[in-house]
Scaffold this motif. Structure first.
Motif, PDB file in Angstrom:
ATOM      1  N   VAL A 114      14.432 -59.149   6.950  1.00 24.26           N
ATOM      2  CA  VAL A 114      14.595 -58.980   5.508  1.00 24.26           C
ATOM      3  C   VAL A 114      16.086 -58.849   5.216  1.00 24.26           C
ATOM      4  O   VAL A 114      16.772 -57.994   5.798  1.00 24.26           O
ATOM      5  CB  VAL A 114      13.843 -57.737   4.992  1.00 24.26           C
ATOM      6  CG1 VAL A 114      14.035 -57.590   3.488  1.00 24.26           C
ATOM      7  CG2 VAL A 114      12.355 -57.835   5.325  1.00 24.26           C
ATOM      8  N   VAL A 134      10.234 -52.277   0.170  1.00 25.89           N
ATOM      9  CA  VAL A 134       9.917 -53.391   1.067  1.00 25.89           C
ATOM     10  C   VAL A 134       8.715 -53.041   1.946  1.00 25.89           C
ATOM     11  O   VAL A 134       7.774 -53.837   2.090  1.00 25.89           O
ATOM     12  CB  VAL A 134      11.121 -53.746   1.953  1.00 25.89           C
ATOM     13  CG1 VAL A 134      10.781 -54.911   2.867  1.00 25.89           C
ATOM     14  CG2 VAL A 134      12.334 -54.080   1.103  1.00 25.89           C
ATOM     15  N   THR A 171      10.680 -61.633  -2.167  1.00 20.41           N
ATOM     16  CA  THR A 171      10.395 -61.155  -0.808  1.00 20.41           C
ATOM     17  C   THR A 171       9.002 -61.586  -0.374  1.00 20.41           C
ATOM     18  O   THR A 171       8.802 -62.075   0.745  1.00 20.41           O
ATOM     19  CB  THR A 171      10.503 -59.616  -0.760  1.00 20.41           C
ATOM     20  OG1 THR A 171      11.767 -59.204  -1.256  1.00 20.41           O
ATOM     21  CG2 THR A 171      10.322 -59.110   0.667  1.00 20.41           C
ATOM     22  N   THR A 182      13.522 -63.344   4.858  1.00 23.19           N
ATOM     23  CA  THR A 182      13.233 -63.359   3.429  1.00 23.19           C
ATOM     24  C   THR A 182      14.239 -62.475   2.694  1.00 23.19           C
ATOM     25  O   THR A 182      14.774 -61.523   3.269  1.00 23.19           O
ATOM     26  CB  THR A 182      11.785 -62.892   3.160  1.00 23.19           C
ATOM     27  OG1 THR A 182      11.488 -63.037   1.774  1.00 23.19           O
ATOM     28  CG2 THR A 182      11.580 -61.437   3.574  1.00 23.19           C
ATOM     29  N   TYR A 183      14.515 -62.805   1.445  1.00 20.30           N
ATOM     30  CA  TYR A 183      15.498 -62.055   0.666  1.00 20.30           C
ATOM     31  C   TYR A 183      14.847 -60.887  -0.070  1.00 20.30           C
ATOM     32  O   TYR A 183      13.676 -60.956  -0.484  1.00 20.30           O
ATOM     33  CB  TYR A 183      16.162 -62.969  -0.367  1.00 20.30           C
ATOM     34  CG  TYR A 183      17.062 -64.031   0.225  1.00 20.30           C
ATOM     35  CD1 TYR A 183      18.132 -63.684   1.042  1.00 20.30           C
ATOM     36  CD2 TYR A 183      16.846 -65.384  -0.030  1.00 20.30           C
ATOM     37  CE1 TYR A 183      18.966 -64.653   1.577  1.00 20.30           C
ATOM     38  CE2 TYR A 183      17.673 -66.359   0.501  1.00 20.30           C
ATOM     39  CZ  TYR A 183      18.739 -65.996   1.304  1.00 20.30           C
ATOM     40  OH  TYR A 183      19.546 -66.948   1.840  1.00 20.30           O
ATOM     41  N   TRP A 184      15.631 -59.826  -0.260  1.00 19.36           N
ATOM     42  CA  TRP A 184      15.186 -58.673  -1.044  1.00 19.36           C
ATOM     43  C   TRP A 184      16.348 -58.163  -1.893  1.00 19.36           C
ATOM     44  O   TRP A 184      17.507 -58.219  -1.479  1.00 19.36           O
ATOM     45  CB  TRP A 184      14.702 -57.538  -0.141  1.00 19.36           C
ATOM     46  CG  TRP A 184      14.352 -56.291  -0.921  1.00 19.36           C
ATOM     47  CD1 TRP A 184      13.189 -56.036  -1.563  1.00 19.36           C
ATOM     48  CD2 TRP A 184      15.202 -55.168  -1.161  1.00 19.36           C
ATOM     49  NE1 TRP A 184      13.246 -54.811  -2.197  1.00 19.36           N
ATOM     50  CE2 TRP A 184      14.471 -54.256  -1.966  1.00 19.36           C
ATOM     51  CE3 TRP A 184      16.505 -54.840  -0.783  1.00 19.36           C
ATOM     52  CZ2 TRP A 184      15.003 -53.038  -2.394  1.00 19.36           C
ATOM     53  CZ3 TRP A 184      17.040 -53.627  -1.207  1.00 19.36           C
ATOM     54  CH2 TRP A 184      16.295 -52.735  -2.000  1.00 19.36           C
TER      55      TRP A 184
END
Length: 271
Positions: A114, A134, A171, A182-184
């Motif tokens: 992440v 998350v 996400t 994955t982006y957060w």
């Protein structure tokens, strides 16, 4: 369901006819290339080569996508384990077992990373531990998927509105679509990110679906990571690449896997 179309129809023709019958938006139906792209993507999900596909071909709703999927299942072109999810109006066709496996990697061996891209950061950073929003999102999604695994050949889309309203869908989509990272960002404070003018390494996987006489090349995966984090994420990328190649060797529907990378720098990045 096959009788809705022509009696002696090839698989390719059935996929295209099903898309044009069920996935029109207004008076406009899907084009032949888009119909073939979608068919190849759904087959890849059914084969477990990717956990899910996000439907973004046009403005067809979840009910229409479900009708399309149900017609393919009735014709035994894909398995009844595939389901249609609606996440706040975003429609996803999922392979619940494959998605759950991807999510468990997030908690287990950290093969899914992440990346924190909050606007307040000077540069993106990999989260070292799963915590806060998350972790809660991943746990909620895992619970939803475990419930969905009990369903077979569902005739209606599954709506996940109540919980998904609080999720960072950027996400979630990375997790659903099987990306190694994955982006957060903290959406309670801002939806902006720190990726503007940041060199991004874009990984794209292409494959060919031999649909009858048509050899259709399509994009199976496309995702990015900040180029500066390549060394830190090299293990994640390597594992993803190895699993994808292994999956290709175990099936005979799709062929000629090609994975390529290029670097792009954009003045702004919308997630």
């Amino acid at each position: 369901m096959v009788s809705d179309f022509m009696p002696a129809m090839s698989a390719e023709e059935f996929f295209v006819a099903a898309a044009r019958k069920h996935l029109s938006a207004g008076r406009k139906s899907l084009s032949l290339p888009r119909s073939l792209d979608l068919a190849a993507q759904v087959l890849a999900v059914d084969l477990g080569l990717k956990p899910a596909v996000l439907y973004d071909s046009n403005a067809a709703c979840a009910e229409q996508v479900q009708q399309y999927l149900s017609s393919l299942q009735s014709a035994q072109l894909v398995s009844k384990s595939l389901l249609t999810l609606d996440l706040n109006g975003n429609v996803v066709i999922v392979n619940p077992l494959a998605v759950r496996s991807n999510l468990e990697q997030l908690f287990g061996d950290s093969r899914v990373a992440v990346i924190d891209v909050r606007h307040s950061l000077d540069q993106p950073a990999v989260l070292s531990t799963l915590e806060g929003e998350v972790k809660r999102t991943a746990q909620d999604l895992l619970l939803v998927l475990r419930d969905l695994e009990q369903l077979k050949g569902a005739e209606k889309p599954q709506y996940v509105a109540e919980k998904s309203e609080e999720w960072n869908l950027c996400t979630v989509f990375g997790l659903l679509l099987g990306y190694p990272a994955t982006y957060w960002f903290d959406q309670t404070k801002s939806h902006e990110n720190c990726l503007a003018m940041t060199p991004l390494l874009v990984t794209t996987a292409w494959a060919i679906w031999q649909a009858g006489a048509t050899s259709h090349r399509f994009c199976l995966y496309s995702f990015s990571i900040p180029a500066a984090l390549l060394q830190e994420l090299q293990t994640n990328l390597g594992h993803w690449r190895m699993c994808l190649r292994d999956g290709f060797e175990r099936q005979h529907v799709l062929k000629d896997l090609e994975i390529c990378q290029n670097t792009v720098t954009l003045p702004s990045m919308c997630l």
